[in-house]
Structure formats: structure tokens, C-alpha cells
Design a protein around this motif. Structure first.
Motif, short mmCIF file in Angstrom:
data_model
loop_
_atom_site.label_atom_id
_atom_site.label_comp_id
_atom_site.label_asym_id
_atom_site.label_seq_id
_atom_site.Cartn_x
_atom_site.Cartn_y
_atom_site.Cartn_z
N SER A 112 35.36 48.81 87.61
CA SER A 112 36.10 49.35 88.72
C SER A 112 37.25 48.21 89.53
CB SER A 112 35.04 49.15 89.94
OG SER A 112 34.45 48.02 90.32
N ASP A 113 37.37 46.98 88.82
CA ASP A 113 38.54 46.13 89.03
C ASP A 113 39.62 46.41 88.20
OD1 ASP A 113 37.22 45.29 86.64
OD2 ASP A 113 37.59 43.19 87.21
N TRP A 114 39.55 47.30 87.35
CA TRP A 114 40.83 47.71 86.35
C TRP A 114 40.94 49.20 86.80
CZ3 TRP A 114 40.61 46.51 80.41
CH2 TRP A 114 41.94 46.57 80.09
N PRO A 115 41.61 49.62 87.93
CA PRO A 115 41.72 50.95 88.20
C PRO A 115 42.16 52.26 87.29
CG PRO A 115 42.40 49.49 89.95
CD PRO A 115 42.13 48.72 88.77
N GLU A 116 43.27 51.69 86.70
CA GLU A 116 43.74 52.77 85.68
C GLU A 116 42.74 53.07 84.78
OE1 GLU A 116 46.90 54.39 85.51
OE2 GLU A 116 46.55 53.87 87.76
N VAL A 117 42.01 52.05 84.05
CA VAL A 117 41.12 52.37 83.02
C VAL A 117 39.71 52.76 83.63
CG1 VAL A 117 39.56 51.14 81.22
CG2 VAL A 117 42.25 50.40 81.45
N HIS A 118 39.56 52.45 84.69
CA HIS A 118 38.28 53.07 85.31
C HIS A 118 38.49 54.29 85.42
CE1 HIS A 118 35.10 53.46 88.20
NE2 HIS A 118 35.78 54.27 89.24
N ALA A 119 39.51 54.92 86.15
CA ALA A 119 39.89 56.36 86.58
C ALA A 119 40.06 57.33 85.32
CB ALA A 119 41.24 56.35 87.26
N GLY A 120 40.67 56.65 84.14
CA GLY A 120 40.95 57.49 82.80
C GLY A 120 39.49 57.77 82.09
N CYS A 121 38.84 56.38 82.19
CA CYS A 121 37.53 56.83 81.50
C CYS A 121 36.59 57.65 82.08
CB CYS A 121 36.77 55.50 81.09
SG CYS A 121 37.69 54.33 79.93
N LYS A 122 36.65 57.58 83.48
CA LYS A 122 35.67 58.43 84.39
C LYS A 122 36.08 60.04 84.25
CE LYS A 122 33.98 58.65 88.97
NZ LYS A 122 34.03 58.37 90.55
N GLN A 123 37.16 60.02 84.04
CA GLN A 123 37.82 61.45 84.02
C GLN A 123 37.54 62.13 82.69
OE1 GLN A 123 41.31 63.30 85.77
NE2 GLN A 123 41.57 61.28 86.94
N ILE A 124 37.54 61.52 81.52
CA ILE A 124 37.41 61.77 80.10
C ILE A 124 36.09 62.08 80.06
CG2 ILE A 124 37.22 61.09 77.90
CD1 ILE A 124 39.92 59.53 78.37
N LYS A 125 35.06 61.02 80.57
CA LYS A 125 33.69 61.45 80.46
C LYS A 125 33.32 62.65 81.13
CE LYS A 125 29.52 59.40 79.35
NZ LYS A 125 28.61 60.39 79.93
N SER A 126 33.97 62.60 82.25
CA SER A 126 33.50 63.92 83.09
C SER A 126 33.61 64.91 82.58
CB SER A 126 34.23 63.73 84.47
OG SER A 126 34.07 65.19 85.59
N VAL A 127 34.92 65.25 82.06
CA VAL A 127 35.21 66.86 81.32
C VAL A 127 34.43 66.83 79.90
CG1 VAL A 127 37.49 66.95 82.16
CG2 VAL A 127 37.18 65.71 80.02
#
Length: 222
Positions: A177-192
Motif C-alpha cells: 500500500s506504500d507503493w500506490p502505482e503498483v498497489h493499484a495496478g496489481c489490484k485491478q489486474i487481480k480483480s478482473v
């Protein structure tokens, strides 16, 4: 959209239960809830369709499953670009220590794996309506092959998306969560990749929604 498809089922069950008991007042309420839920699905599907068509250049989707696959590919493509950029940071290797294992030794391997996942799920493209028929193939056979391969594409994306090495990497990124770009990117990929659309390949993804109804649904008005 996957969540919306699941959310409408309890309303349908409530309506059926109320009607079976001749509880018409309760049935009307349940049907109203079902109407709002289904309308929300239609609005979401229409907006998703418009977005996907504008981004991937493949034109109208032939089914809801195709639309779902293409939407996932759009998200994955956008987010892998995001991850690639984030990992150019000199501190990335240190920050991502322990994220990669098995066949995935680094972010380049992860991105290549996701690229292969998208390619392997696209066998239906050659059988889309409007594409030249393969030599010797009749239209009825094209339709059959499209229905079959779009299902295979959905299953392939689901199975490859559940790969344990990929899952470990994405979950590690989500935890950062302290690495926003990576956190958000991984979260969206995992979600789809975790999502699922249980629809028949014949289900039309292109039916337009009247604009007035779209506005009322998006505003939450029955």
C-alpha cells in the motif's frame, strides 16, 4: 459487472417466493428491486461496451462473454504498462524482493505471462461475425466455432489467471500500500482475473439502452 450479475438473483428468488405464496404486495416490491438491478446491469454493460470498443478497435462484441474477455484485456494492458513504468524506479528490485517465484523471476516475466494469457484467450477472434470465413467453412460452422472458442477463451483466462506464481506476485503488490502505482495496478489486474461472467455465448452485448432510462438508472431512480 460480475457482481451485478450475482446481485440480481436474490431479487428474482424473492419475487418467485412471494408469488408462490400469493403475497402480491411483497412480489411487487421484489420485482421493483429486480427491475432496478437488471437496469443497472444494462447500463453498466452499455458503458463498458462503449469503452471497450473505443479502446481495442475490434468493433461490436458478439456476446457478453466476448465483451468480458475484451474488457479484461483492456484493463490488463493498461495496468501492465503502469507496472512496467513503476518498476523502472531504481529501488523497485529491493521493494519487490520476495514477490517473484517459480517461472516468474521478475516483472518482465509477469508482463510476458499476462501477454500470453491474453493471446491464449483470443482464439474466437477469427470466428467473429464479419471476419472472412476460413476456406471451406460455412456460416453455421463459423457460429458454432465462435460459441465454442469464446467459451474456451473465458476458461483459459480464468485458469491462467489463477496461476499460483502470478497470484503470489499480484497479492504481494496489492499488499504494498506504500507503493500506490503498483498497489493499484496489481489490484485491478487481480480483480478482473478473479471475475466471472456466467452467460451463454448467444447473449447479446450490443442492445442499446434508451438514454432517458440510462440517466434514471444511473441516478438510482426506478
Amino acid at each position: 459487472m460480475e457482481r451485478q450479475h450475482a446481485d440480481h438473483r436474490p431479487h428474482l428468488a424473492d419475487a418467485a417466493r412471494a408469488l408462490s405464496k400469493s403475497d402480491f404486495e411483497q412480489a411487487v416490491e421484489a420485482i421493483g428491486n429486480l427491475h432496478s438491478s437488471v437496469e443497472s446491469i444494462i447500463v453498466t454493460r452499455t458503458r463498458l461496451r462503449e469503452c471497450v470498443i473505443s479502446l481495442d478497435g475490434l468493433g461490436e462484441p458478439g456476446s457478453v462473454i466476448e465483451l468480458a474477455i475484451r474488457a479484461r484485456r483492456v484493463v490488463i494492458t493498461m495496468q501492465t504498462d503502469r507496472l512496467r513504468e513503476a518498476f523502472r524506479d531504481p529501488s523497485a528490485a529491493k521493494r519487490a524482493r520476495g514477490w517473484f517465484r517459480g517461472k516468474l523471476c521478475g516483472i518482465d516475466d509477469v508482463i510476458q505471462f499476462l501477454d500470453e494469457l491474453m493471446k491464449c484467450s483470443g482464439g474466437w477472434e477469427q470466428y467473429r461475425e464479419g471476419r472472412p470465413l476460413p476456406v471451406g467453412m460455412k456460416e453455421i460452422d463459423r457460429v458454432t466455432m465462435y460459441r465454442t472458442t469464446v467459451r474456451i477463451g473465458q476458461r483459459t483466462m480464468r485458469e491462467l489467471g489463477a496461476d499460483p506464481d502470478l497470484t503470489h506476485c499480484l497479492q504481494s503488490g496489492i499488499a504494498a500500500s506504500d507503493w500506490p502505482e503498483v498497489h493499484a495496478g496489481c489490484k485491478q489486474i487481480k480483480s478482473v482475473l478473479d471475475g466471472e461472467i456466467d452467460q451463454d455465448p448467444d447473449t447479446n452485448a450490443t442492445a442499446p439502452v434508451p438514454r432517458a432510462r440510462m440517466r434514471s438508472a444511473s441516478a438510482g431512480t426506478p
